[in-house]
Design a protein around this motif. Sequence first.
Motif, PDB file in Angstrom:
ATOM      1  N   ILE A 143       0.901  -1.133  -0.083  1.00 31.78           N
ATOM      2  CA  ILE A 143      -0.043   0.175  -0.089  1.00 31.78           C
ATOM      3  C   ILE A 143       0.980   1.190  -0.027  1.00 31.78           C
ATOM      4  N   GLY A 144       0.452   2.119  -0.811  1.00 33.43           N
ATOM      5  CA  GLY A 144       1.217   3.499  -0.639  1.00 33.43           C
ATOM      6  C   GLY A 144       0.622   4.280   0.257  1.00 33.43           C
ATOM      7  N   VAL A 145       1.413   4.936   1.170  1.00 38.05           N
ATOM      8  CA  VAL A 145       1.147   5.639   2.311  1.00 38.05           C
ATOM      9  C   VAL A 145       1.549   6.914   2.180  1.00 38.05           C
ATOM     10  N   ARG A 146       0.566   7.906   2.653  1.00 35.89           N
ATOM     11  CA  ARG A 146       0.789   9.267   2.511  1.00 35.89           C
ATOM     12  C   ARG A 146       1.262   9.868   3.916  1.00 35.89           C
ATOM     13  N   ARG A 180      -7.367  14.213   7.410  1.00 30.76           N
ATOM     14  CA  ARG A 180      -6.654  14.040   8.639  1.00 30.76           C
ATOM     15  C   ARG A 180      -7.293  13.474   9.560  1.00 30.76           C
ATOM     16  N   CYS A 181      -8.348  13.684   9.869  1.00 32.90           N
ATOM     17  CA  CYS A 181      -9.348  13.154  11.100  1.00 32.90           C
ATOM     18  C   CYS A 181      -9.586  11.835  11.005  1.00 32.90           C
ATOM     19  N   GLY A 182     -10.202  11.554   9.483  1.00 33.16           N
ATOM     20  CA  GLY A 182     -10.723  10.457   9.170  1.00 33.16           C
ATOM     21  C   GLY A 182      -9.619   9.339   9.141  1.00 33.16           C
ATOM     22  N   ASN A 183      -8.402   9.689   9.063  1.00 26.78           N
ATOM     23  CA  ASN A 183      -7.116   8.595   8.978  1.00 26.78           C
ATOM     24  C   ASN A 183      -7.076   8.343  10.375  1.00 26.78           C
ATOM     25  N   VAL A 184      -6.883   9.345  11.412  1.00 30.70           N
ATOM     26  CA  VAL A 184      -6.612   9.229  12.822  1.00 30.70           C
ATOM     27  C   VAL A 184      -7.425   8.180  13.468  1.00 30.70           C
ATOM     28  N   ILE A 185      -8.737   8.393  13.185  1.00 29.94           N
ATOM     29  CA  ILE A 185      -9.916   7.543  13.804  1.00 29.94           C
ATOM     30  C   ILE A 185      -9.868   6.084  13.427  1.00 29.94           C
ATOM     31  N   THR A 186      -9.824   5.934  11.792  1.00 25.68           N
ATOM     32  CA  THR A 186      -9.656   4.474  11.529  1.00 25.68           C
ATOM     33  C   THR A 186      -8.308   4.010  11.684  1.00 25.68           C
ATOM     34  N   ARG A 187      -7.297   4.677  11.824  1.00 28.93           N
ATOM     35  CA  ARG A 187      -6.054   3.971  12.188  1.00 28.93           C
ATOM     36  C   ARG A 187      -6.190   3.507  13.615  1.00 28.93           C
ATOM     37  N   ASN A 188      -6.694   4.037  14.548  1.00 30.36           N
ATOM     38  CA  ASN A 188      -6.869   3.718  15.899  1.00 30.36           C
ATOM     39  C   ASN A 188      -7.888   2.829  16.052  1.00 30.36           C
ATOM     40  N   ILE A 189      -9.000   2.656  15.236  1.00 27.85           N
ATOM     41  CA  ILE A 189      -9.767   1.539  15.403  1.00 27.85           C
ATOM     42  C   ILE A 189      -9.246   0.380  14.772  1.00 27.85           C
ATOM     43  N   PHE A 190      -8.572   0.358  13.800  1.00 26.88           N
ATOM     44  CA  PHE A 190      -7.733  -0.998  13.163  1.00 26.88           C
ATOM     45  C   PHE A 190      -6.956  -1.415  14.324  1.00 26.88           C
ATOM     46  N   PHE A 199      -9.303  -2.823  17.465  1.00 27.10           N
ATOM     47  CA  PHE A 199     -10.294  -4.067  17.114  1.00 27.10           C
ATOM     48  C   PHE A 199      -9.727  -5.150  16.202  1.00 27.10           C
ATOM     49  N   ILE A 200      -8.664  -4.653  15.331  1.00 28.27           N
ATOM     50  CA  ILE A 200      -8.290  -5.490  14.246  1.00 28.27           C
ATOM     51  C   ILE A 200      -6.876  -5.960  14.634  1.00 28.27           C
ATOM     52  N   GLY A 201      -5.819  -5.157  15.359  1.00 26.48           N
ATOM     53  CA  GLY A 201      -4.906  -5.538  15.717  1.00 26.48           C
ATOM     54  C   GLY A 201      -3.839  -5.241  14.557  1.00 26.48           C
ATOM     55  N   LEU A 202      -4.259  -4.225  13.730  1.00 26.64           N
ATOM     56  CA  LEU A 202      -3.114  -3.754  12.781  1.00 26.64           C
ATOM     57  C   LEU A 202      -2.729  -2.194  12.952  1.00 26.64           C
ATOM     58  N   ASN A 203      -1.583  -2.328  12.704  1.00 25.33           N
ATOM     59  CA  ASN A 203      -1.069  -0.928  13.035  1.00 25.33           C
ATOM     60  C   ASN A 203      -0.732  -0.539  11.402  1.00 25.33           C
ATOM     61  N   ILE A 204      -1.771   0.252  10.772  1.00 23.38           N
ATOM     62  CA  ILE A 204      -1.345   0.981   9.513  1.00 23.38           C
ATOM     63  C   ILE A 204      -1.611   2.435   9.475  1.00 23.38           C
ATOM     64  N   SER A 205      -0.337   3.102   8.820  1.00 24.95           N
ATOM     65  CA  SER A 205      -0.382   4.466   8.795  1.00 24.95           C
ATOM     66  C   SER A 205      -1.590   5.098   7.835  1.00 24.95           C
ATOM     67  N   ASP A 206      -1.928   4.615   6.952  1.00 31.12           N
ATOM     68  CA  ASP A 206      -2.821   5.010   5.942  1.00 31.12           C
ATOM     69  C   ASP A 206      -3.909   4.074   5.622  1.00 31.12           C
ATOM     70  N   THR A 207      -5.120   4.191   6.419  1.00 29.53           N
ATOM     71  CA  THR A 207      -5.862   3.093   6.015  1.00 29.53           C
ATOM     72  C   THR A 207      -6.743   3.214   4.894  1.00 29.53           C
ATOM     73  N   GLN A 208      -6.837   4.622   4.384  1.00 32.41           N
ATOM     74  CA  GLN A 208      -7.767   4.841   3.375  1.00 32.41           C
ATOM     75  C   GLN A 208      -7.122   5.055   2.170  1.00 32.41           C
ATOM     76  N   THR A 209      -5.836   4.793   2.014  1.00 36.51           N
ATOM     77  CA  THR A 209      -5.145   4.905   0.614  1.00 36.51           C
ATOM     78  C   THR A 209      -5.922   4.073  -0.621  1.00 36.51           C
ATOM     79  N   GLU A 265       4.284  -1.340   3.551  1.00 38.76           N
ATOM     80  CA  GLU A 265       3.721   0.401   3.495  1.00 38.76           C
ATOM     81  C   GLU A 265       5.187   0.682   2.569  1.00 38.76           C
ATOM     82  N   GLU A 266       4.697   1.468   1.632  1.00 44.22           N
ATOM     83  CA  GLU A 266       5.767   2.067   0.814  1.00 44.22           C
ATOM     84  C   GLU A 266       5.242   3.812   0.807  1.00 44.22           C
ATOM     85  N   LYS A 267       6.196   4.514   1.126  1.00 37.32           N
ATOM     86  CA  LYS A 267       5.897   6.010   1.248  1.00 37.32           C
ATOM     87  C   LYS A 267       5.599   6.504  -0.241  1.00 37.32           C
TER      88      LYS A 267
END
Length: 349
Positions: free
Chosen positions: A119-122, A134-144, A147-157, A197-199
């Motif tokens: 995944i390409g991360v911003r 910015r807000c959407g990514n922070v919320i979704t990243r923490n939910i992941f 609840f999921i156990g995934l630490n992803i820096s950009d969930t909506q890419t 994750e690829e920047k």
Amino acid sequence: MKNKDIFVIVPTLNPNIKIMDKFIDELKNTFSNIVVINDGCEKKYDKYFETLEKEKIIVLKHVVNLGKGRAIKGATNYIFNKYDDCKVIVTADCDGQHTVKDILNCGQVALKNPDSLVIGVRDFKKSIVPWKSRCGNVITRNIFKIFIGLNISDTQTGLRAMSKKIALKFMNVGGERYEFETNTLIDCKIDDIKIIEEKIDTIYLDNNKESHFNPVKDSIMIYKLFAKYLFSAGSSFILDILLFTLFFKLLKNNDINNYILLGTIFARIISSLYNYLINKKLVFKKFSSSSLIKYFVLVVIQMFVSGLLVNYVSLLMSFITPVIIKIVIDVFIFIINFIIEREWVFKNK
């Protein structure tokens, strides 16, 4: 020389032709195979898509808007039916957020890592990022993470690259619109697919007004996926406390010894059966054949830990009703229990 191994999928809905035309021209210079999906665009775009077809771009058309998830799955199905030489698929957005350089890099990483999703991360710390993104990514990243156990820096890419093997797995993932992309990340956790994750360049043209992501409607579609986790844990917890309260009173009134431990056991047997069925059908739909055994091993351990702790604390704090003590203790046990279920019991190896 153009890349023939990587197929680029570009879903579109009423795009900015000026932005998209520049993007497609750059793609044509790098890739031999480009698939554009007209996902129910207005009639005025027909001539533009006809022009793309004359330029040897594959154009697939939906008569009505069916959603990004359906567009990606439909294009993937088309590619695998027509082209045996496809090795990697890259999905990219048409709103100018993804550069050809980043698309090529993610595709090449996927070629070298056929068992992973790339995944390409911003960089969301940059000032050009709109507040809703910015807000959407922070919320979704923490939910992941919770609840999921995934630490992803950009969930909506939208820039994602995968081998044919991984793309075929995602063909069965549910979701027709933006929630499809969320579901694929959840499936990576369930199926032990590594996420690389690829920047990439962080680009937002004109405050991202070309994006068709609806921050209210589409966020509800995405976040409701996580409501089942809360429902499973919450309803099982409430059922267990209610049953314990019932058995506790019945056993205590009948002068039965160890009524706290017995009440815990009886309540947990019933609530655990309920919890297992809910988790199996609603939450962790993919599970190994040994999940039932592992689940009830966990239940037995959890049951005695809860019962013995409640009994012990009740002796130390006799002025507090055991029901209150059990609620406090079981809150912590249920949190730990959920993590163990996610990482061990229902994990598909």
